[in-house]
Design an enzyme around this catalytic site. Structure first.
Site, mmCIF file in Angstrom:
data_model
loop_
_atom_site.group_PDB
_atom_site.id
_atom_site.type_symbol
_atom_site.label_atom_id
_atom_site.label_comp_id
_atom_site.label_asym_id
_atom_site.label_seq_id
_atom_site.Cartn_x
_atom_site.Cartn_y
_atom_site.Cartn_z
ATOM 1 N N GLU A 319 0.828 -1.197 0.000
ATOM 2 C CA GLU A 319 0.000 0.000 0.000
ATOM 3 C C GLU A 319 0.866 1.252 0.000
ATOM 4 O O GLU A 319 1.749 1.393 0.841
ATOM 5 C CB GLU A 319 -0.918 0.030 1.227
ATOM 6 C CG GLU A 319 -2.018 -0.999 1.223
ATOM 7 C CD GLU A 319 -2.913 -0.897 2.443
ATOM 8 O OE1 GLU A 319 -4.017 -1.465 2.412
ATOM 9 O OE2 GLU A 319 -2.522 -0.251 3.437
ATOM 10 N N CYS A 320 0.596 2.152 -0.920
ATOM 11 C CA CYS A 320 1.194 3.481 -0.952
ATOM 12 C C CYS A 320 2.720 3.410 -0.840
ATOM 13 O O CYS A 320 3.389 2.966 -1.760
ATOM 14 C CB CYS A 320 0.573 4.352 0.139
ATOM 15 S SG CYS A 320 0.736 6.129 -0.149
#
Length: 432
Positions: A319-320
């Site tokens: 994520e991210c």
């Protein structure tokens, strides 16, 4: 019904000092031996780190959309069964967003303390306080606190400006040396502030001189229990990167993995620790890889172990910031390009302006998975989206979710309890 003193700490806008005041109240009552449970409204990873240090317990998110009304009710009920005081910190201004902090306070009838940064104002303070208190009759209002007050005379003017019928709870001076430092994504991480506990103690001392030294009113909370999730991850061992570079993790997400039967194995890429060889899946959460890019680029043991994990066709969720780590390169704000893992094709570029901030949802084969996005980087990649998220309220196009082999990567930070089946699919690397 469950009864517990509770207070919702809202504000007139962002950057008024909500987190500092909430942490100060929590630390003050914790020092008196009270069990304090603190919640944060909406998607946030940094404020909860500070609040956890202040109260000594994990800080969970409450949000009528991302978390859901029923799940919020169950989280508050659990806190009310255990605590002597419940605090909820709002997000942005009290009425900002859909749903807003005010919507959450009204839903559970928690009285609102409005924090107003009083620097640069005098009698107008009373008008702002009046507006916050009277704007929506369905929002219970407790009182107002003046923050960043310049002097005793300034405090006197502020208190005299409060209209009759509103409670003035006191003030916090701008000379108390309690303000918390910030960087591009928000507050500095708690683990990076060497003087944090001393700062929190000074803040608690300041609160002890206000009306907030006493417990707020009791609130009735419905006695609700969360629904037990299916054990879709039974027997699965999940390695999770956890350090100053990868720290954006909802406590509720980890709780869910455990409740679904998974075993958690934390490791630190910054310390050049390898992914445990027996891990069935790997989670690379968001954080600040851009601040540690040179170290991450040189830590050979971690790099080799992640590549080996992928080569063995084991599931990865990134994520991210975790996704940036898997790319070919990451270029920092100074223009220096750092070699990342090369697991995913593409290059990321940090920038000084915000790239995206929004509540998001992604429609999967298992239903909607909620979350949010907040980043200062852009991505150049030949990968095509497997799915696309949408803005939670407007339906506008949101972040892409990529599938590259059994690697799932996206800028979106998902709140897994919103859809346990979708969360399990992420870690099993199955149909999403």
């Amino acid at each position: 019904m469950l009864r517990c003193p509770a207070l919702f700490v809202g504000a007139s806008a962002s950057h008024q000092g909500k987190t500092t005041v909430t942490a100060a109240i929590a630390r003050h009552h914790a020092r008196l031996g009270r069990r304090v449970r603190v919640f944060k409204t909406g998607p946030d990873f940094l404020d909860p780190m500070i609040l956890e240090r202040a109260c000594g317990s994990p800080v969970y998110s409450l949000h009528l959309s991302m978390v859901g009304l029923d799940a919020c009710r169950a989280l508050l009920a659990q806190a009310a069964r255990e605590a002597d005081l419940i605090l909820i910190e709002g997000v942005m201004g009290l009425f900002d967003g859909t749903p807003s902090s005010a919507d959450l306070a009204a839903a559970f009838n928690v009285p609102v303390l409005a924090v107003i940064g009083a620097h640069g104002m005098a009698q107008t303070f009373g008008a702002v306080a009046f507006g916050l208190a009277r704007y929506r009759p369905d929002v219970p209002f407790y009182g107002v606190l003046a923050n960043r007050v310049a002097s005793a005379r300034h405090a006197q003017m502020l208190s005299e400006a409060i209209p009759e019928g509103l409670r003035y709870c006191g003030h916090v001076s701008n000379t108390d040396n309690i303000a918390l430092s910030e960087r591009h994504l928000g507050l500095t991480q708690a683990q990076e502030i060497a003087s944090l506990d001393a700062r929190l103690d000074r803040a608690a001392d300041a609160i002890a001189a206000t009306a907030l030294a006493e417990l707020p009113p009791h609130v009735d909370f419905e006695d609700a229990m969360p629904e037990a999730p299916p054990r879709l991850l039974a027997g699965l061992r999940i390695a999770i990167a956890r350090d100053a570079a990868f720290s954006f993790i909802y406590p509720a997400n980890i709780d869910l993995l455990k409740a679904m039967g998974a075993t958690i194995a934390p490791f630190s890429p910054l310390a050049d620790e390898p992914v445990p060889a027996d891990a069935d899946a790997l989670y690379l959460p968001g954080g600040y890889p851009e601040l540690h890019a040179a170290t991450l680029a040189s830590n050979a043991r971690t790099r080799a172990s992640i590549r080996e994990h992928v080569a063995r066709d084991r599931a990865v969720l990134a994520e991210c910031g975790g996704m940036l780590y898997l790319l070919d390169t990451l270029t920092d704000l100074e223009g220096t390009r750092h070699a990342m893992l090369g697991v995913l094709p593409g290059n990321a570029f940090m920038q000084r302006r915000l790239a995206r901030l929004a509540m998001q949802r992604i429609d999967t084969a298992h239903g909607a998975l909620t979350g949010h996005t907040f980043h200062y980087s852009t991505l150049d990649t030949p990968m095509q989206p497997h799915l696309n998220a949408t803005h939670a309220t407007t339906g506008a196009a949101g972040e892409a979710l990529y599938r590259h082999g059994r690697v799932t990567a996206t800028y979106m930070h998902a709140y897994w309890p919103s859809n346990p089946a979708a969360a399990a699919a992420l870690f099993r690397g199955t149909t999403l």
